[in-house]
Design a protein around this motif. Structure first.
Motif, PDB file in Angstrom:
ATOM      1  N   TYR A 203     121.712  -0.872   1.570  1.00  0.00           N
ATOM      2  CA  TYR A 203     121.431  -0.591   0.161  1.00  0.00           C
ATOM      3  C   TYR A 203     121.198   0.902  -0.034  1.00  0.00           C
ATOM      4  O   TYR A 203     120.776   1.613   0.892  1.00  0.00           O
TER       5      TYR A 203
ATOM      6  N   CYS B 204     118.620  -2.827   6.036  1.00  0.00           N
ATOM      7  CA  CYS B 204     117.533  -3.810   6.156  1.00  0.00           C
ATOM      8  C   CYS B 204     118.048  -4.979   6.992  1.00  0.00           C
ATOM      9  O   CYS B 204     119.037  -5.626   6.634  1.00  0.00           O
ATOM     10  N   GLU B 205     117.397  -5.259   8.105  1.00  0.00           N
ATOM     11  CA  GLU B 205     117.846  -6.294   9.020  1.00  0.00           C
ATOM     12  C   GLU B 205     117.270  -7.651   8.646  1.00  0.00           C
ATOM     13  O   GLU B 205     116.351  -7.772   7.839  1.00  0.00           O
TER      14      GLU B 205
ATOM     15  N   GLN C 269     116.997 -13.233   3.953  1.00  0.00           N
ATOM     16  CA  GLN C 269     116.128 -14.395   4.115  1.00  0.00           C
ATOM     17  C   GLN C 269     116.056 -15.218   2.839  1.00  0.00           C
ATOM     18  O   GLN C 269     115.900 -16.446   2.903  1.00  0.00           O
TER      19      GLN C 269
ATOM     20  N   HIS D 244     113.426  -8.453   8.990  1.00  0.00           N
ATOM     21  CA  HIS D 244     112.452  -7.870   8.065  1.00  0.00           C
ATOM     22  C   HIS D 244     112.192  -8.817   6.899  1.00  0.00           C
ATOM     23  O   HIS D 244     113.135  -9.351   6.312  1.00  0.00           O
ATOM     24  N   ASN D 245     110.919  -8.987   6.580  1.00  0.00           N
ATOM     25  CA  ASN D 245     110.578  -9.819   5.421  1.00  0.00           C
ATOM     26  C   ASN D 245     110.834  -9.092   4.110  1.00  0.00           C
ATOM     27  O   ASN D 245     111.185  -9.719   3.106  1.00  0.00           O
ATOM     28  N   THR D 246     110.622  -7.795   4.117  1.00  0.00           N
ATOM     29  CA  THR D 246     110.841  -6.988   2.918  1.00  0.00           C
ATOM     30  C   THR D 246     111.673  -5.767   3.268  1.00  0.00           C
ATOM     31  O   THR D 246     111.678  -5.314   4.416  1.00  0.00           O
ATOM     32  N   CYS D 247     112.340  -5.258   2.268  1.00  0.00           N
ATOM     33  CA  CYS D 247     113.080  -4.005   2.396  1.00  0.00           C
ATOM     34  C   CYS D 247     112.370  -2.969   1.535  1.00  0.00           C
ATOM     35  O   CYS D 247     112.078  -3.233   0.359  1.00  0.00           O
TER      36      CYS D 247
ATOM     37  N   GLN E 181     110.248  -1.419  -3.161  1.00  0.00           N
ATOM     38  CA  GLN E 181     110.066  -2.563  -2.272  1.00  0.00           C
ATOM     39  C   GLN E 181     110.620  -3.823  -2.942  1.00  0.00           C
ATOM     40  O   GLN E 181     110.440  -4.041  -4.143  1.00  0.00           O
TER      41      GLN E 181
ATOM     42  N   ASN F 118     123.954  -7.224   8.229  1.00  0.00           N
ATOM     43  CA  ASN F 118     122.719  -6.667   7.678  1.00  0.00           C
ATOM     44  C   ASN F 118     122.957  -6.178   6.255  1.00  0.00           C
ATOM     45  O   ASN F 118     124.089  -5.960   5.824  1.00  0.00           O
ATOM     46  N   LEU F 119     121.856  -5.998   5.559  1.00  0.00           N
ATOM     47  CA  LEU F 119     121.924  -5.480   4.189  1.00  0.00           C
ATOM     48  C   LEU F 119     121.927  -3.956   4.218  1.00  0.00           C
ATOM     49  O   LEU F 119     121.065  -3.339   4.840  1.00  0.00           O
TER      50      LEU F 119
ATOM     51  N   ASN G  10     113.649  -9.410   1.211  1.00  0.00           N
ATOM     52  CA  ASN G  10     114.907  -9.291   1.941  1.00  0.00           C
ATOM     53  C   ASN G  10     115.886 -10.373   1.484  1.00  0.00           C
ATOM     54  O   ASN G  10     115.625 -11.571   1.666  1.00  0.00           O
TER      55      ASN G  10
END
Length: 380
Positions: free
Chosen positions: A165, A180-181, A148, A184-187, A142, A162-163, A145
């Motif tokens: 990974y 990860c878009e 952000q 999203h706050n976290t990936c 985890q 988008n990211l 993102n």
């Protein structure tokens, strides 16, 4: 004479030219580029800053678009002077300025955030802090993102991609990729390992469009295997117990209701003369204890021959008035009775008591009543 004049003028011109070259500003040296996820900074060196020298920094791209800025320091963040960082490559020229004088510009190496660009310096992004933890028998990865986290960076403004990974492990064919878009706050992603290891290491790579990330390696030490918790056993057992108690309560309620119904039907079937049998029976009668006189005389049991002697003695004592005539006369003559103190003949003990004593009988502890007296013998 004219020859001397020409020689003097020539020497003066050469002297002035050498003097002007001697006082001209030196150029900056060691111009370098430092770029990361938050922008690009240019650094350089200069031999003398005591004479109020300033530096003009000019940024230009392949399309010869130029932007510049002036500073007195030996570094400058040029992120605000850049644009379309995903595709462009850049050059930086640093010039020393003092009044109206300028030094020769010093160029930097070319640089770009575009991983496909042919430049001397490649600028990469950095992953935020990576957190590793066990989850459901897997290794959970985890991080914040970057879309952000870096969206306000001048060098990465206008992010639209988008990211993407990927996570690589030490096991073969265990590489996993994910997207990860921006929303999203976290990936996050969970990685499964085929066997238990004391240390679990991953290698994280990613890119946003044509912008690439530096590879990040992180390890977790411990056990990620999943073990059932106590609640997984307690809750089912508790549910079964409560269910059994509920069923037992319902059965008892139905049984009591059924018994009440049976009693009610039985009372309606039997006549009133038989209903008394349905009533609970009274407690058993306990008669009062027999009253026993406390002044009862208790005599020991005698053998038959002693009992016969005792009856003879009792018969004699029943007639005390039968006496010898002579003895009655003598008693009549002496109003005080015979003189018992004068004895003409030796006293015969057998004559004074004509009933022989019964032999003394020893009593055994069994003939005693509570250790205080002989048993009462009752002849029926």
């Amino acid at each position: 004479m004219r020859i001397h004049i020409y020689i003097s003028v020539t020497v003066l011109i050469v002297f002035q030219k050498s003097a002007s070259e001697a006082v001209s500003l030196p150029s900056p040296t060691n111009v370098s580029i430092h770029c990361d996820s938050y922008g690009v900074e240019v650094r350089w060196k200069y031999p003398d800053l005591s004479q109020g020298v300033q530096f003009q920094v000019e940024v230009k791209d392949d399309y010869n678009i130029r932007n510049s800025n002036i500073t007195q320091k030996l570094r400058l963040n040029i992120s605000s002077l850049m644009f379309t960082t995903q595709y462009n490559r850049y050059f930086v020229a640093v010039t020393a300025v003092r009044g109206g004088e300028e030094s020769k510009p010093t160029l930097s190496d070319s640089f770009s955030y575009n991983i496909l660009s042919t430049t001397n310096i490649k600028c990469f992004l950095d992953f935020p802090e990576i957190k590793l933890s066990p989850k459901d028998g897997k290794l959970h990865v985890q991080f914040a993102n970057p879309l952000q986290l870096y969206r306000n960076s001048p060098a990465l403004r206008d992010l639209t991609d988008n990211l993407k990974y990927c996570i690589e492990t030490e096991e073969e064919n265990n590489d996993t990729c994910k997207t990860c878009e921006m929303t999203h706050n976290t990936c996050e992603m969970s990685i499964e390992f085929s066997k238990h290891r004391g240390e679990y290491c991953i290698s994280l790579t990613g890119e946003i469009g044509l912008r690439s990330f530096n590879d990040e390696r992180s390890c977790f030490e411990g056990d990620i295997r999943s073990y059932p918790s106590v609640t997984e056993y307690v809750y089912p057992v508790l549910g079964v117990v409560l269910t059994l108690l509920f069923i037992t309560g319902i059965i008892m309620l139905l049984v009591s209701k059924y018994n009440a119904t049976i009693k009610k039907k039985a009372s309606n079937i039997f006549p009133d003369s038989l209903k008394i049998s349905l009533l609970p029976s009274p407690p058993p009668y306990s008669p009062d204890k027999e009253h026993v006189d406390s002044n009862v005389r208790v005599e020991p049991k005698m053998p038959p021959e002693e009992q016969h002697l005792k009856e003879i003695c009792d018969n004699k004592t029943e007639y005390p008035d039968t006496k010898d005539p002579e003895s009655s006369d003598s008693e009549a003559k002496n109003p005080y009775g015979g003189n018992d103190l004068v004895e003409d003949e030796p006293y015969n003990q057998s004559e004074g008591y004509d009933c022989p004593h019964a032999p003394r009988q020893e009593m055994s502890p069994g003939d005693m009543v509570d250790g205080y007296g002989p048993k009462l013998l009752l002849d029926v």
